[in-house]
Structure formats: structure tokens, C-alpha cells
Design a protein around this motif. Structure first.
Motif, short mmCIF file in Angstrom:
data_model
loop_
_atom_site.label_atom_id
_atom_site.label_comp_id
_atom_site.label_asym_id
_atom_site.label_seq_id
_atom_site.Cartn_x
_atom_site.Cartn_y
_atom_site.Cartn_z
N THR A 44 -50.49 0.87 -26.08
CA THR A 44 -50.36 1.96 -27.03
C THR A 44 -50.43 1.44 -28.45
OG1 THR A 44 -49.05 3.33 -25.52
CG2 THR A 44 -48.85 3.79 -27.87
N ALA A 45 -51.36 1.96 -29.22
CA ALA A 45 -51.59 1.50 -30.59
C ALA A 45 -52.69 2.34 -31.21
CB ALA A 45 -51.99 0.02 -30.60
N VAL A 46 -52.86 2.16 -32.50
CA VAL A 46 -54.03 2.69 -33.17
C VAL A 46 -55.09 1.59 -33.13
CG1 VAL A 46 -55.00 3.58 -35.31
CG2 VAL A 46 -52.66 4.17 -34.66
N GLN B 170 -60.06 5.09 -40.12
CA GLN B 170 -58.82 5.78 -39.78
C GLN B 170 -58.24 5.31 -38.46
OE1 GLN B 170 -57.15 8.20 -41.82
NE2 GLN B 170 -58.57 7.14 -43.21
N GLY B 171 -59.06 4.70 -37.63
CA GLY B 171 -58.61 4.27 -36.32
C GLY B 171 -58.54 5.44 -35.35
N THR B 172 -58.32 5.11 -34.09
CA THR B 172 -58.16 6.14 -33.08
C THR B 172 -56.93 5.81 -32.25
OG1 THR B 172 -59.28 7.35 -31.28
CG2 THR B 172 -59.72 4.98 -31.43
N GLN B 173 -56.09 6.79 -32.06
CA GLN B 173 -54.82 6.59 -31.38
C GLN B 173 -55.01 6.53 -29.87
OE1 GLN B 173 -51.41 6.37 -32.67
NE2 GLN B 173 -51.12 5.70 -30.54
N VAL B 174 -54.46 5.49 -29.28
CA VAL B 174 -54.42 5.36 -27.83
C VAL B 174 -52.96 5.35 -27.41
CG1 VAL B 174 -54.88 3.85 -25.85
CG2 VAL B 174 -56.60 4.13 -27.65
#
Length: 114
Positions: free
Chosen positions: A90-92, A106-110
Motif C-alpha cells: 500500500t502506497a502512492v 501526482q502518483g496513483t494510490q494503491v
């Protein structure tokens, strides 16, 4: 100004899979090692995978065998296939060159959770 746009994140159960995409403006993949990074809450951003100009892949030891990095140079797009996801994943997730040379997207959240 090079722009990096990550996508494909989401909520997945442990053991599930996700495929992240990274679209870059400009043809930066052709001449640079490309990498995926992630930043979990309370932790520093870390490199998780990279793929060299020749196509050689490298992975962090903690996720070796579960993640696969690839790229389509003609489409200026990189991918991260993530299998057997664990809560600690779990991370961006971000993409950039390796080492990072451009402004972060912006990254993507997982999020891996039951």
C-alpha cells in the motif's frame, strides 16, 4: 517541462493484481532508465523497480518475483504489473527516470486491504 501521469491504482484484496501505467510527455524512455517508486504513509519514497535502456530489469528485493516493469517506447508509456499484492505494498506509486530527473507526477494510490 516533462510531465508524468500515473494511473491504474485502486483498492485490491491481498493476493490480487494491478497494472499501473505511466504516460510521459516527450520521448524520455528511449534514452533513460525508467523507474517506479512508491511512498507509503510515514515513509520516504523508495525505488521499487527500474528498466534500463537495454531492457534490463531490476527490482527491490522485497518484491522480486511479484512485480514486473515494462515499457513501450513508441507510446512513451511505462507499466508496472503487480501480482500477489500484500498490505505492505500500500502506497502512492510514482514513475520517473532512474535516478529521478523530472518533476514528480501526482502518483496513483494503491491500497491492498481486505
Amino acid at each position: 517541462q516533462v510531465q508524468l501521469v500515473e494511473s491504474g491504482g485502486g483498492l485490491v484484496q491481498p493476493g490480487g493484481s494491478l497494472r499501473l501505467s505511466c504516460a510521459a510527455s516527450g520521448s524520455i524512455f528511449r534514452f533513460n532508465t525508467m523507474g517506479w517508486y512508491r511512498q507509503a504513509p510515514g515513509k520516504q519514497r523508495e525505488s521499487v523497480a527500474r528498466i534500463g535502456i537495454s531492457g534490463v530489469e531490476n527490482y527491490a528485493d522485497s518484491l522480486k518475483g511479484r512485480f514486473t516493469i515494462s515499457r513501450d517506447i513508441t507510446k512513451n508509456t511505462a507499466y508496472l504489473q503487480m501480482n500477489n499484492l500484500k498490505p505492505e505494498d500500500t502506497a502512492v506509486y510514482y514513475c520517473n527516470t532512474y535516478p529521478p530527473l523530472y518533476a514528480w507526477g501526482q502518483g496513483t494510490q494503491v491500497t491492498v486491504s481486505s
